[in-house]
Motif scaffolding. Structure first.
Motif, mmCIF file in Angstrom:
data_model
loop_
_atom_site.group_PDB
_atom_site.id
_atom_site.type_symbol
_atom_site.label_atom_id
_atom_site.label_comp_id
_atom_site.label_asym_id
_atom_site.label_seq_id
_atom_site.Cartn_x
_atom_site.Cartn_y
_atom_site.Cartn_z
ATOM 1 N N PHE A 133 8.343 6.214 -4.517
ATOM 2 C CA PHE A 133 8.044 6.425 -5.682
ATOM 3 C C PHE A 133 8.473 8.495 -5.870
ATOM 4 N N MET A 134 8.967 8.475 -6.473
ATOM 5 C CA MET A 134 9.960 9.485 -6.921
ATOM 6 C C MET A 134 8.548 10.664 -8.598
ATOM 7 N N GLY A 135 9.228 11.611 -8.318
ATOM 8 C CA GLY A 135 8.371 11.884 -10.389
ATOM 9 C C GLY A 135 7.002 11.946 -9.913
ATOM 10 N N LEU A 136 6.410 12.030 -8.811
ATOM 11 C CA LEU A 136 5.070 11.799 -9.401
ATOM 12 C C LEU A 136 4.259 13.451 -10.221
ATOM 13 N N ASP A 137 3.946 13.104 -10.807
ATOM 14 C CA ASP A 137 2.438 13.961 -11.467
ATOM 15 C C ASP A 137 1.549 13.663 -11.011
ATOM 16 N N ALA A 138 1.018 13.531 -10.713
ATOM 17 C CA ALA A 138 -0.699 13.617 -10.111
ATOM 18 C C ALA A 138 -0.192 12.825 -8.577
ATOM 19 N N PRO A 139 -0.821 13.420 -7.902
ATOM 20 C CA PRO A 139 -0.966 12.920 -5.969
ATOM 21 C C PRO A 139 -1.799 11.533 -6.273
ATOM 22 N N PHE A 158 0.673 -1.200 0.153
ATOM 23 C CA PHE A 158 -0.175 -0.042 -0.449
ATOM 24 C C PHE A 158 1.054 1.092 0.633
ATOM 25 N N ALA A 159 0.004 2.178 -0.797
ATOM 26 C CA ALA A 159 0.549 3.954 -0.618
ATOM 27 C C ALA A 159 0.362 4.316 0.297
ATOM 28 N N ILE A 160 0.500 5.494 0.279
ATOM 29 C CA ILE A 160 -0.489 6.659 1.532
ATOM 30 C C ILE A 160 -1.026 8.001 0.648
ATOM 31 N N GLU A 161 -1.671 8.166 0.436
ATOM 32 C CA GLU A 161 -2.526 9.770 -0.414
ATOM 33 C C GLU A 161 -1.640 10.276 0.372
ATOM 34 N N THR A 162 -1.576 11.143 -1.107
ATOM 35 C CA THR A 162 -0.082 12.751 -0.893
ATOM 36 C C THR A 162 -1.102 13.993 -1.394
ATOM 37 N N ALA A 163 -0.016 15.200 -0.381
ATOM 38 C CA ALA A 163 -0.612 16.068 -0.392
ATOM 39 C C ALA A 163 -0.621 17.116 -1.931
ATOM 40 N N THR A 164 -1.506 17.641 -2.528
ATOM 41 C CA THR A 164 -1.938 17.957 -4.188
ATOM 42 C C THR A 164 -0.641 18.614 -4.917
ATOM 43 N N HIS A 165 0.731 18.855 -3.529
ATOM 44 C CA HIS A 165 1.437 19.331 -4.753
ATOM 45 C C HIS A 165 3.132 18.421 -4.313
ATOM 46 N N ALA A 166 2.213 17.559 -3.641
ATOM 47 C CA ALA A 166 3.742 16.170 -3.088
ATOM 48 C C ALA A 166 4.474 15.738 -4.797
ATOM 49 N N MET A 174 18.459 15.566 -7.007
ATOM 50 C CA MET A 174 16.720 15.133 -6.602
ATOM 51 C C MET A 174 16.322 15.625 -5.287
ATOM 52 N N THR A 175 15.951 16.253 -5.579
ATOM 53 C CA THR A 175 14.457 16.871 -4.046
ATOM 54 C C THR A 175 13.125 16.254 -4.408
ATOM 55 N N HIS A 176 12.639 16.675 -3.110
ATOM 56 C CA HIS A 176 10.914 15.786 -2.959
ATOM 57 C C HIS A 176 10.083 16.102 -2.093
ATOM 58 N N ASP A 177 8.721 16.130 -2.000
ATOM 59 C CA ASP A 177 8.052 16.165 -1.272
ATOM 60 C C ASP A 177 7.710 14.500 -0.767
ATOM 61 N N MET A 178 7.297 14.329 0.111
ATOM 62 C CA MET A 178 7.603 12.943 1.204
ATOM 63 C C MET A 178 5.745 13.168 1.014
ATOM 64 N N ALA A 179 5.525 11.164 1.246
ATOM 65 C CA ALA A 179 3.805 11.097 1.166
ATOM 66 C C ALA A 179 3.568 11.057 2.606
#
Length: 202
Positions: free
Chosen positions: A111-117, A34-42, A192-197
């Motif tokens: 999972f890096m580089g999401l183009d949608a939350p 399973f994964a966790i829902e992310t913020a819109t900007h993540a 790489m930089t990223h926002d976290m879920a």
């Protein structure tokens, strides 16, 4: 038994089957990825799972593949009183052992580089690559973010989100484990930089 009772039992059965959400090949069983829902900007999400080895030979998870720019295994390590995130090259599973990547325990799939939350209730396919068993096709189910305060004493793995993580990721720097602006060059992630879920409740 009434039709309503039969419908209720059927619904319970379907819910149980969905909850099981297991995948098997040979002696290995992948339990509820399973994964966790992310913020819109993540731009980064975290995934979790368990792997049970019912065989007689040790195996190891060496990669996770999915339709994202980059997918890696990570673990959290304490050094000089601080938790740092490091790549995990292999996850060994001995015969008769179950290995779990869970919120609050440090290990996770990134999972890096999401183009949608990631949205709760959605699913996405992935492939787990094992040293001996080869590939296992699985499906990650996106689960709802836990409520604020649900993870007291959370570690670096927990900091992938939660309301607390969402509040912190814009203000903390790398030394205090920022998850919005964290520079992964210092952790071997090719600049790489990223926002976290957000992690799931266990």
């Amino acid at each position: 038994m009434t039709l309503r009772s039969l419908a209720l039992l059927a619904a319970i059965g379907l819910a149980s089957a969905a909850q099981a959400h297991d995948f098997q090949t040979g002696g290995l069983t992948v339990l509820h990825p399973f994964a966790i829902e992310t913020a819109t900007h993540a731009t980064t999400g975290a995934g979790y799972l368990s792997i049970r080895n019912d065989g007689e030979t040790e195996d190891a998870l060496i990669a996770v593949e999915a339709e994202f720019p980059r997918v890696t295994l990570h673990t959290s390590v304490e050094a000089d009183g601080m938790m740092t995130m490091q790549p995990l090259d292999r996850l060994e599973i001995a015969p008769g052992e179950t290995v779990t990547l869970a919120p609050g325990e440090g290990g996770h799939v990134m999972f890096m580089g999401l183009d949608a939350p990631f949205e709760a209730g959605s699913r996405f396919p992935a492939r787990l690559v094992f040293e001996r068993a080869g590939e296992i096709a699985v499906e990650f189910v996106v689960e709802t973010r836990p409520v604020a305060g649900a993870h007291e004493g959370m570690d670096h793995g927990d900091m992938h989100g939660g309301d607390a993580g969402e509040m912190m990721h814009d203000t903390m720097d790398h030394e205090t484990m920022d998850h919005g602006d964290m520079d992964h060059e210092t952790m071997g992630h090719d600049d790489m930089t990223h926002d976290m879920a957000t992690p799931a409740a266990e």
